[in-house]
Write a protein that holds these residues in place. Structure first.
Motif, PDB file in Angstrom:
ATOM      1  N   LEU A 158       0.806  -1.220   0.000  1.00 50.16           N
ATOM      2  CA  LEU A 158       0.000   0.000   0.000  1.00 50.16           C
ATOM      3  C   LEU A 158       0.841   1.272   0.000  1.00 50.16           C
ATOM      4  O   LEU A 158       0.310   2.366  -0.194  1.00 50.16           O
ATOM      5  N   TYR A 159       2.158   1.126   0.230  1.00 50.90           N
ATOM      6  CA  TYR A 159       3.017   2.307   0.358  1.00 50.90           C
ATOM      7  C   TYR A 159       4.212   2.222  -0.588  1.00 50.90           C
ATOM      8  O   TYR A 159       4.624   1.130  -0.993  1.00 50.90           O
ATOM      9  N   ASN A 160       4.756   3.380  -0.919  1.00 48.66           N
ATOM     10  CA  ASN A 160       5.909   3.409  -1.822  1.00 48.66           C
ATOM     11  C   ASN A 160       7.193   3.061  -1.042  1.00 48.66           C
ATOM     12  O   ASN A 160       7.212   3.107   0.195  1.00 48.66           O
ATOM     13  N   PRO A 161       8.267   2.714  -1.746  1.00 51.16           N
ATOM     14  CA  PRO A 161       9.510   2.301  -1.080  1.00 51.16           C
ATOM     15  C   PRO A 161      10.062   3.324  -0.089  1.00 51.16           C
ATOM     16  O   PRO A 161      10.587   2.944   0.962  1.00 51.16           O
ATOM     17  N   ASN A 162       9.953   4.604  -0.406  1.00 54.75           N
ATOM     18  CA  ASN A 162      10.472   5.624   0.513  1.00 54.75           C
ATOM     19  C   ASN A 162       9.727   5.628   1.835  1.00 54.75           C
ATOM     20  O   ASN A 162      10.324   5.762   2.910  1.00 54.75           O
ATOM     21  N   ASP A 163       8.395   5.493   1.775  1.00 56.76           N
ATOM     22  CA  ASP A 163       7.603   5.445   3.005  1.00 56.76           C
ATOM     23  C   ASP A 163       7.910   4.180   3.799  1.00 56.76           C
ATOM     24  O   ASP A 163       7.973   4.207   5.035  1.00 56.76           O
ATOM     25  N   ASN A 204      17.143   0.363  -5.456  1.00 55.00           N
ATOM     26  CA  ASN A 204      18.340  -0.400  -5.087  1.00 55.00           C
ATOM     27  C   ASN A 204      19.139   0.257  -3.957  1.00 55.00           C
ATOM     28  O   ASN A 204      19.719  -0.430  -3.109  1.00 55.00           O
ATOM     29  N   ALA A 205      19.188   1.590  -3.959  1.00 55.06           N
ATOM     30  CA  ALA A 205      19.944   2.300  -2.924  1.00 55.06           C
ATOM     31  C   ALA A 205      19.325   2.051  -1.543  1.00 55.06           C
ATOM     32  O   ALA A 205      20.048   1.836  -0.562  1.00 55.06           O
ATOM     33  N   GLY A 207      17.540  -0.553  -0.729  1.00 56.06           N
ATOM     34  CA  GLY A 207      17.799  -1.944  -0.407  1.00 56.06           C
ATOM     35  C   GLY A 207      19.199  -2.151   0.134  1.00 56.06           C
ATOM     36  O   GLY A 207      19.398  -2.866   1.126  1.00 56.06           O
ATOM     37  N   LEU A 208      20.174  -1.517  -0.487  1.00 58.62           N
ATOM     38  CA  LEU A 208      21.568  -1.649  -0.043  1.00 58.62           C
ATOM     39  C   LEU A 208      21.757  -1.039   1.344  1.00 58.62           C
ATOM     40  O   LEU A 208      22.449  -1.621   2.193  1.00 58.62           O
ATOM     41  N   ASN A 209      21.148   0.120   1.577  1.00 60.71           N
ATOM     42  CA  ASN A 209      21.232   0.753   2.897  1.00 60.71           C
ATOM     43  C   ASN A 209      20.644  -0.153   3.979  1.00 60.71           C
ATOM     44  O   ASN A 209      21.185  -0.268   5.086  1.00 60.71           O
ATOM     45  N   PHE A 210      19.530  -0.789   3.637  1.00 65.44           N
ATOM     46  CA  PHE A 210      18.867  -1.666   4.600  1.00 65.44           C
ATOM     47  C   PHE A 210      19.729  -2.898   4.889  1.00 65.44           C
ATOM     48  O   PHE A 210      19.856  -3.324   6.044  1.00 65.44           O
ATOM     49  N   ILE A 211      20.324  -3.455   3.859  1.00 68.02           N
ATOM     50  CA  ILE A 211      21.204  -4.611   4.049  1.00 68.02           C
ATOM     51  C   ILE A 211      22.388  -4.245   4.933  1.00 68.02           C
ATOM     52  O   ILE A 211      22.764  -4.994   5.846  1.00 68.02           O
ATOM     53  N   ASN A 212      22.985  -3.087   4.688  1.00 67.48           N
ATOM     54  CA  ASN A 212      24.109  -2.632   5.519  1.00 67.48           C
ATOM     55  C   ASN A 212      23.687  -2.461   6.969  1.00 67.48           C
ATOM     56  O   ASN A 212      24.446  -2.783   7.899  1.00 67.48           O
ATOM     57  N   GLU A 213      22.463  -1.969   7.160  1.00 68.50           N
ATOM     58  CA  GLU A 213      21.947  -1.798   8.522  1.00 68.50           C
ATOM     59  C   GLU A 213      21.750  -3.147   9.197  1.00 68.50           C
ATOM     60  O   GLU A 213      22.034  -3.305  10.398  1.00 68.50           O
ATOM     61  N   LEU A 214      21.275  -4.126   8.454  1.00 73.26           N
ATOM     62  CA  LEU A 214      21.097  -5.471   9.000  1.00 73.26           C
ATOM     63  C   LEU A 214      22.441  -6.081   9.391  1.00 73.26           C
ATOM     64  O   LEU A 214      22.559  -6.749  10.430  1.00 73.26           O
TER      65      LEU A 214
END
Length: 243
Positions: A158-163, A204-205, A207-214
């Motif tokens: 229901l929401y865009n990737p930024n949200d 992709n950016a 996604g990469l930020n989220f992976i780095n955070e994980l």
């Protein structure tokens, strides 16, 4: 002409406190349980006949009455349509969000079903409020947090990737560190669903930020349970890729 007026009057009188004393102490709960069916029979054009009764039930002192309405508000929204839902149900929905956990679980179980019926701008107003579901009256009520994770997996669409990155990512990370393993496991699925959301939408950016955070939060965690969480997230991710 749809429902005989005397019969409708009898139904509407079920919210009268005097009836609880003389007929049945749970008569208001029975009234709340039947309301979606009565609304469907009358049709949205006759909602004005039920509106006051619904608002009375939504503010009933008995939490079981409010809980009954909370579990069916998404069904009533389908019957009434988006305009009446925004005008008459959204304020009551907002009240249920701040109610007891016994009432909140009703809206939480069907959160996706209700939010998808709202216009995008109105739906976006709930992004910040979703974080409030992490906090419960009783911290041992782990099934509440489990249900939240399940609903968030559905709500992602229901929401865009930024949200998703700005609001839902934080909730997912918090749930991944829950004390209850069942909550953590469903949250690992939520994390993978978020990553899929990012890459499916060419974010992709994010996604990469989220992976780095994980990696920082779990892979290099000083506690074994954190490193185990990272391994499980990878396992869920690989399983999803295989499917």
């Amino acid at each position: 002409d749809i429902i005989p007026q005397p019969l409708l009057d009898q139904y509407l009188s079920m919210t009268d406190p005097a009836r609880a004393q003389t007929v049945d102490t749970e008569i208001a709960k029975h009234c709340a349980y039947s309301l979606p069916g009565v609304a469907l029979t009358l049709g949205r054009q006759n909602w004005h006949c039920l509106k006051d009764t619904y608002e009375t039930l939504a503010s009933d002192v008995q939490w079981k009455v409010r809980r009954t309405l909370a579990f069916s508000i998404h069904e009533l929204a389908v019957i009434l349509g988006d305009q009446l839902t925004a005008a008459d149900l959204v304020p009551i929905f907002n009240g249920f969000l701040k109610d007891l956990d016994e009432v909140r679980i009703g809206v939480l179980k069907h959160l996706y079903d209700f939010l998808k019926l709202l216009h995008a701008d109105k739906r976006r107003e709930y992004l910040y409020q979703l974080q409030e579901f992490v906090v419960t009256d009783n911290s041992r009520n782990w099934r509440f947090r489990y249900e939240l994770a399940e609903q968030l997996i559905l709500i992602l669409e229901l929401y865009n990737p930024n949200d998703v990155y700005d609001y839902l990512r934080h909730i997912a990370l918090t749930l991944c560190s829950d004390k209850v393993s069942e909550v953590r496991w469903i949250s690992f699925k939520l994390v993978v669903a978020i990553l899929q959301k990012f890459y499916a939408n060419s974010a992709n950016a994010l996604g990469l930020n989220f992976i780095n955070e994980l990696v920082v939060r779990f892979r290099h965690c000083s506690k074994w349970v954190g490193r185990q969480a990272f391994a499980f997230i990878c396992q869920v991710g690989m399983f999803s890729l295989c499917l």
